[in-house]
Design a protein around this motif. Structure first.
Motif, PDB file in Angstrom:
ATOM      1  N   ALA A  30      -1.698   5.223   3.212  1.00  0.00           N
ATOM      2  CA  ALA A  30      -2.548   6.193   2.529  1.00  0.00           C
ATOM      3  C   ALA A  30      -3.968   5.665   2.464  1.00  0.00           C
ATOM      4  N   ALA A  31      -4.916   6.573   2.372  1.00  0.00           N
ATOM      5  CA  ALA A  31      -6.314   6.165   2.255  1.00  0.00           C
ATOM      6  C   ALA A  31      -6.498   5.357   0.974  1.00  0.00           C
ATOM      7  N   ARG A  87       0.838  -1.185   0.000  1.00  0.00           N
ATOM      8  CA  ARG A  87       0.000   0.000   0.000  1.00  0.00           C
ATOM      9  C   ARG A  87       0.876   1.239   0.000  1.00  0.00           C
ATOM     10  N   GLY A  93       1.063   7.540   3.286  1.00  0.00           N
ATOM     11  CA  GLY A  93       0.589   8.914   3.342  1.00  0.00           C
ATOM     12  C   GLY A  93       1.707   9.865   3.712  1.00  0.00           C
ATOM     13  N   GLY A 127     -11.652  -0.381   3.805  1.00  0.00           N
ATOM     14  CA  GLY A 127     -12.005   0.870   4.473  1.00  0.00           C
ATOM     15  C   GLY A 127     -12.171   2.011   3.508  1.00  0.00           C
ATOM     16  N   TYR A 128     -12.573   1.716   2.265  1.00  0.00           N
ATOM     17  CA  TYR A 128     -12.718   2.753   1.242  1.00  0.00           C
ATOM     18  C   TYR A 128     -13.990   3.547   1.470  1.00  0.00           C
ATOM     19  N   ARG A 129     -13.915   4.838   1.404  1.00  0.00           N
ATOM     20  CA  ARG A 129     -15.065   5.715   1.535  1.00  0.00           C
ATOM     21  C   ARG A 129     -15.135   6.623   0.316  1.00  0.00           C
ATOM     22  N   ASN A 136     -15.904   9.717  -1.933  1.00  0.00           N
ATOM     23  CA  ASN A 136     -15.936  11.164  -1.681  1.00  0.00           C
ATOM     24  C   ASN A 136     -17.272  11.707  -2.161  1.00  0.00           C
ATOM     25  N   ARG A 142      -7.823   3.918  -2.515  1.00  0.00           N
ATOM     26  CA  ARG A 142      -8.411   4.604  -3.666  1.00  0.00           C
ATOM     27  C   ARG A 142      -9.275   3.634  -4.449  1.00  0.00           C
TER      28      ARG A 142
END
Length: 369
Positions: free
Chosen positions: A12-13, A3, A6, A56-58, A60, A15
């Protein structure tokens, strides 16, 4: 898979490309699933949603709203009540909206609040919702439903209340009430009494109409209507009065809670259910199968109604130029249990009907309205 890191050195979050790689699909497919678009197979949608959840993807949502010109939010006008029917519809709406990629903004109104629906609708429009759901409509002197956004009514709106972009979805309550009443008539009961819900509720009026239609179609006498407020307490209070009637052999209650209270009062009056009096409810609440005797009732498909209604509303939101879709009908499902039987043979003495005293410390059964 390594991964990216960040700026602070932590992971990092995730994608969209990470979700696509984990699910074994393209980024475009991920976008279609997370935007609630159609024409994605159930298996692919499941894989993408599971991968997004695992990583854990959110999405936008703010950026998506700017790009689409929509807030991805649906407003809901709901009665501030814990009644099983409205609460079940609201849960179904929430699940369906989440699956379609929309958030909910809920405004509760009170049954006695004159114009409460109009105020709630205006509040939701000011929040910029893409569509509105009105659950279990009642008479409240409200204005016609708006035309700025599509409106889904879960129930039967009054003719003067519909707007240009109103969609109706729900069960045919009149047909369900006819089925409940005809079940009792088919068992041989000379007529059927009715324990009705509050007159201001469209659902109560539909069930009353279905009961009347069934009796008229069979050429049967229409007894006086007993009035309740959906609560078991009101069913108990009505049952105390009905128990004194010598012609009582069958009752159709407009919901299961009132039917349960009714059975309690009949039992206290010395009447056996179903040997002396048969009882049918409406809704098929979870408790209905476990009361004594288990309650015969008509089942409402709350999840199916909410899911279909949300699908139609989302279609109207995302296809504003298309003709408004029409809801499908739902089959009548009568759940026959042990609270109904043929009427008692009147060859012997009539059952002894006791006077039921009010609950201790009260002049009458309390109302839970």
């Amino acid at each position: 898979m390594t991964r990216a890191r960040g700026r602070d050195g932590g992971p990092a979050a995730p994608r969209g490309v990470d979700v696509a790689r984990a699910a074994g699909v393209s980024q475009k497919t991920v976008s279609r699933v997370l935007n609630g678009e159609r024409y994605v197979s159930v298996d692919v949608r499941r894989r993408v949603l599971e991968a997004a959840d695992r990583l854990g993807y959110r999405l936008n949502t703010a950026a998506r709203a700017l790009a689409s010109g929509r807030s991805r939010t649906i407003g809901v006008v709901a009665l501030g009540t814990a009644l099983y029917g409205p609460a079940s519809l609201l849960l179904g709406v929430e699940r369906a909206a989440r699956d379609a990629g929309y958030a909910l903004s809920v405004v509760n109104t009170l049954e006695g609040d004159q114009g409460g629906v109009s105020g709630a609708v205006q509040s939701l429009l000011e929040r910029g919702v893409d569509g509105i759901v009105v659950s279990e409509p009642i008479d409240d002197d409200a204005d016609p439903l708006p035309s700025e956004v599509p409106v889904l009514v879960l129930g039967a709106p009054a003719g003067g209340r519909t707007g240009e972009r109103t969609i109706a979805a729900g069960v045919d309550s009149e047909a369900l009430a006819r089925a409940a009443t005809e079940h009792l008539l088919d068992l041989g009961h000379p007529t059927v009494h009715h324990l009705a819900g509050p007159e201001r509720w469209f659902a109560a009026r539909d069930r009353l109409a279905g009961w009347r239609q069934a009796l008229a179609a069979h050429g049967r006498e229409q007894p006086p209507v007993a009035q309740g407020d959906w609560s078991a307490a009101s069913g108990y209070a009505a049952g105390r009065e009905l128990a004194a009637r010598s012609d009582l052999t069958a009752v159709f209650a407009a919901n299961d809670d009132m039917a349960v209270g009714l059975i309690g009062a009949l039992t206290e009056a010395g009447l056996r259910v179903p040997q002396d009096v048969s009882v049918v409810g409406f809704d098929d609440i979870p408790l209905a199968a476990y009361v004594r005797p288990p309650l015969t009732t008509v089942r409402q498909p709350f999840d199916a109604v909410a899911g279909e209604g949300l699908r139609l509303l989302v279609h109207a939101i995302e296809n504003p130029e298309a003709e408004l879709p029409t809801a499908q009908g739902h089959p009548v499902e009568l759940v026959v249990r042990s609270s109904t039987a043929p009427p008692p043979a009147r060859t012997g003495p009539a059952p002894v009907r006791h006077t039921v005293p009010p609950p201790a410390g009260e002049a009458h059964a309390p109302s839970a309205a």
